[in-house]
Design a protein around this motif. Structure first.
Motif, PDB file in Angstrom:
ATOM      1  N   UNK A  26      -8.463   3.357  -3.470  1.00 29.89           N
ATOM      2  CA  UNK A  26      -7.193   3.355  -2.759  1.00 29.89           C
ATOM      3  C   UNK A  26      -6.576   4.749  -2.734  1.00 29.89           C
ATOM      4  N   UNK A  27      -6.565   5.414  -3.875  1.00 27.62           N
ATOM      5  CA  UNK A  27      -5.930   6.732  -3.949  1.00 27.62           C
ATOM      6  C   UNK A  27      -6.705   7.795  -3.183  1.00 27.62           C
ATOM      7  N   UNK A  28      -8.009   7.617  -3.016  1.00 27.02           N
ATOM      8  CA  UNK A  28      -8.815   8.591  -2.275  1.00 27.02           C
ATOM      9  C   UNK A  28      -8.887   8.285  -0.786  1.00 27.02           C
ATOM     10  N   UNK A  29      -8.430   7.118  -0.365  1.00 26.29           N
ATOM     11  CA  UNK A  29      -8.463   6.757   1.055  1.00 26.29           C
ATOM     12  C   UNK A  29      -7.370   7.514   1.801  1.00 26.29           C
ATOM     13  N   UNK A  30      -7.399   7.399   3.128  1.00 27.75           N
ATOM     14  CA  UNK A  30      -6.373   8.075   3.928  1.00 27.75           C
ATOM     15  C   UNK A  30      -4.997   7.499   3.629  1.00 27.75           C
ATOM     16  N   UNK A  31      -4.922   6.195   3.355  1.00 25.38           N
ATOM     17  CA  UNK A  31      -3.632   5.604   2.989  1.00 25.38           C
ATOM     18  C   UNK A  31      -3.176   6.098   1.625  1.00 25.38           C
ATOM     19  N   UNK A  32      -4.126   6.330   0.732  1.00 25.10           N
ATOM     20  CA  UNK A  32      -3.791   6.746  -0.622  1.00 25.10           C
ATOM     21  C   UNK A  32      -3.212   8.138  -0.705  1.00 25.10           C
ATOM     22  N   UNK A  33      -3.453   8.948   0.319  1.00 23.94           N
ATOM     23  CA  UNK A  33      -2.912  10.302   0.305  1.00 23.94           C
ATOM     24  C   UNK A  33      -1.441  10.333   0.696  1.00 23.94           C
ATOM     25  N   UNK A  34      -0.942   9.225   1.168  1.00 22.82           N
ATOM     26  CA  UNK A  34       0.475   9.167   1.501  1.00 22.82           C
ATOM     27  C   UNK A  34       1.278   9.064   0.211  1.00 22.82           C
ATOM     28  N   UNK A  35       2.359   9.791   0.169  1.00 25.36           N
ATOM     29  CA  UNK A  35       3.162   9.901  -1.046  1.00 25.36           C
ATOM     30  C   UNK A  35       3.709   8.550  -1.508  1.00 25.36           C
ATOM     31  N   UNK A  36       4.147   7.721  -0.576  1.00 29.25           N
ATOM     32  CA  UNK A  36       4.742   6.445  -0.990  1.00 29.25           C
ATOM     33  C   UNK A  36       3.703   5.514  -1.608  1.00 29.25           C
ATOM     34  N   UNK A  37       2.453   5.588  -1.154  1.00 31.52           N
ATOM     35  CA  UNK A  37       1.401   4.753  -1.744  1.00 31.52           C
ATOM     36  C   UNK A  37       1.108   5.237  -3.162  1.00 31.52           C
ATOM     37  N   UNK A  38       1.004   6.540  -3.328  1.00 31.81           N
ATOM     38  CA  UNK A  38       0.757   7.094  -4.659  1.00 31.81           C
ATOM     39  C   UNK A  38       1.903   6.755  -5.607  1.00 31.81           C
ATOM     40  N   UNK A  39       3.135   6.852  -5.120  1.00 31.11           N
ATOM     41  CA  UNK A  39       4.288   6.540  -5.969  1.00 31.11           C
ATOM     42  C   UNK A  39       4.249   5.076  -6.400  1.00 31.11           C
ATOM     43  N   UNK A  40       3.918   4.186  -5.471  1.00 35.05           N
ATOM     44  CA  UNK A  40       3.861   2.757  -5.805  1.00 35.05           C
ATOM     45  C   UNK A  40       2.755   2.470  -6.808  1.00 35.05           C
ATOM     46  N   UNK A  41       1.610   3.094  -6.617  1.00 30.49           N
ATOM     47  CA  UNK A  41       0.487   2.869  -7.542  1.00 30.49           C
ATOM     48  C   UNK A  41       0.836   3.389  -8.932  1.00 30.49           C
ATOM     49  N   UNK A  42       1.379   4.600  -8.992  1.00 31.64           N
ATOM     50  CA  UNK A  42       1.725   5.158 -10.304  1.00 31.64           C
ATOM     51  C   UNK A  42       2.849   4.367 -10.965  1.00 31.64           C
ATOM     52  N   UNK A  43       3.799   3.894 -10.183  1.00 34.87           N
ATOM     53  CA  UNK A  43       4.873   3.065 -10.755  1.00 34.87           C
ATOM     54  C   UNK A  43       4.299   1.782 -11.331  1.00 34.87           C
ATOM     55  N   UNK A  44       3.354   1.192 -10.625  1.00 34.38           N
ATOM     56  CA  UNK A  44       2.725  -0.038 -11.130  1.00 34.38           C
ATOM     57  C   UNK A  44       1.945   0.229 -12.410  1.00 34.38           C
ATOM     58  N   UNK A  45       1.194   1.333 -12.437  1.00 37.92           N
ATOM     59  CA  UNK A  45       0.415   1.683 -13.635  1.00 37.92           C
ATOM     60  C   UNK A  45       1.344   1.944 -14.816  1.00 37.92           C
ATOM     61  N   UNK A  46       2.396   2.696 -14.577  1.00 36.17           N
ATOM     62  CA  UNK A  46       3.352   3.008 -15.653  1.00 36.17           C
ATOM     63  C   UNK A  46       4.034   1.733 -16.141  1.00 36.17           C
ATOM     64  N   UNK A  47       4.360   0.833 -15.217  1.00 38.94           N
ATOM     65  CA  UNK A  47       4.980  -0.434 -15.609  1.00 38.94           C
ATOM     66  C   UNK A  47       4.061  -1.235 -16.508  1.00 38.94           C
ATOM     67  N   UNK A  48       2.803  -1.354 -16.119  1.00 41.22           N
ATOM     68  CA  UNK A  48       1.839  -2.104 -16.929  1.00 41.22           C
ATOM     69  C   UNK A  48       1.712  -1.471 -18.315  1.00 41.22           C
ATOM     70  N   UNK A  49       1.629  -0.144 -18.367  1.00 38.88           N
ATOM     71  CA  UNK A  49       1.521   0.531 -19.659  1.00 38.88           C
ATOM     72  C   UNK A  49       2.758   0.286 -20.523  1.00 38.88           C
ATOM     73  N   UNK A  50       3.938   0.342 -19.912  1.00 40.57           N
ATOM     74  CA  UNK A  50       5.160   0.096 -20.681  1.00 40.57           C
ATOM     75  C   UNK A  50       5.277  -1.357 -21.117  1.00 40.57           C
ATOM     76  N   UNK A  51       4.812  -2.286 -20.275  1.00 42.81           N
ATOM     77  CA  UNK A  51       4.832  -3.696 -20.664  1.00 42.81           C
ATOM     78  C   UNK A  51       3.911  -3.936 -21.853  1.00 42.81           C
ATOM     79  N   UNK A  52       2.720  -3.369 -21.777  1.00 42.20           N
ATOM     80  CA  UNK A  52       1.785  -3.517 -22.900  1.00 42.20           C
ATOM     81  C   UNK A  52       2.310  -2.806 -24.151  1.00 42.20           C
ATOM     82  N   UNK A  53       2.811  -1.586 -23.950  1.00 43.23           N
ATOM     83  CA  UNK A  53       3.350  -0.828 -25.083  1.00 43.23           C
ATOM     84  C   UNK A  53       4.556  -1.501 -25.703  1.00 43.23           C
ATOM     85  N   UNK A  54       5.483  -1.976 -24.866  1.00 42.41           N
ATOM     86  CA  UNK A  54       6.666  -2.669 -25.380  1.00 42.41           C
ATOM     87  C   UNK A  54       6.284  -3.935 -26.129  1.00 42.41           C
TER      88      UNK A  54
END
Length: 165
Positions: free
Chosen positions: A13-41
């Motif tokens: 996803x991140x390497x695709x043409x859609x993945x190079x768009x800033x909003x897609x990257x922001x959403x993916x990173x926000x989701x990853x960070x959320x999962x990490x914080x949920x697991x960490x919390x």
């Protein structure tokens, strides 16, 4: 062939043409960070809460469910921290959850607005093309009319000269 892993799909996803768009990257990173914080919390709150009197968060599965309902601000009330340290952890999970879901919501809104803007730009370009074509045709028609009027004026001038008849 085994199904592709989550990490593989994320990389695609991140390497695709859609993945190079800033909003897609922001959403993916926000989701990853959320999962990490949920697991960490969840991992942090169990040792803090499990031995406290009247504790409801006493195992990792309960803590994971608690962190999900806390981050999403659902808060059913079935699990809640009773210690000060647990409440600090809960505050961090809440803030990260709210911020992450806000980022994902903004990314989705940006995607919709971006699609609408592309359609508007295409329509504007089409209107511009039609307008240009219309002006060219109108200009050509005006030139033809001027030529006709010029011929009519010449005919009138020629017919009104003395000695003609």
């Amino acid at each position: 062939m085994p199904p592709p892993s989550f990490v593989y799909l994320l990389r695609r996803l991140l390497r695709s043409t859609h993945g190079h768009r800033l909003h897609v990257q922001a959403a993916v990173w926000a989701a990853v960070i959320t999962v990490l914080f949920l697991l960490g919390g969840s991992w942090l709150i169990v040792p803090v809460e499990e031995s406290a009197p009247h504790a409801t968060i006493t195992s990792f599965p309960k803590a994971l469910w608690w962190s999900i309902e806390t981050a999403t601000t659902v808060g059913y009330g079935d699990f809640f921290p009773v210690t000060a340290a647990g409440r600090v952890i809960a505050s961090v999970v809440m803030v990260v959850g709210i911020a992450s879901f806000s980022i994902v919501t903004a990314a989705i809104a940006t995607w919709f607005v971006g699609g609408a803007m592309r359609r508007v730009r295409r329509a504007a370009a089409g209107f511009e093309l039609v307008e240009r074509k219309g002006r060219t045709e109108a200009s050509d028609e005006m030139r033809v009319l001027h030529e006709r009027f010029d011929r009519l004026e010449r005919l009138l001038e020629d017919s009104g000269r003395p000695g003609d008849s």
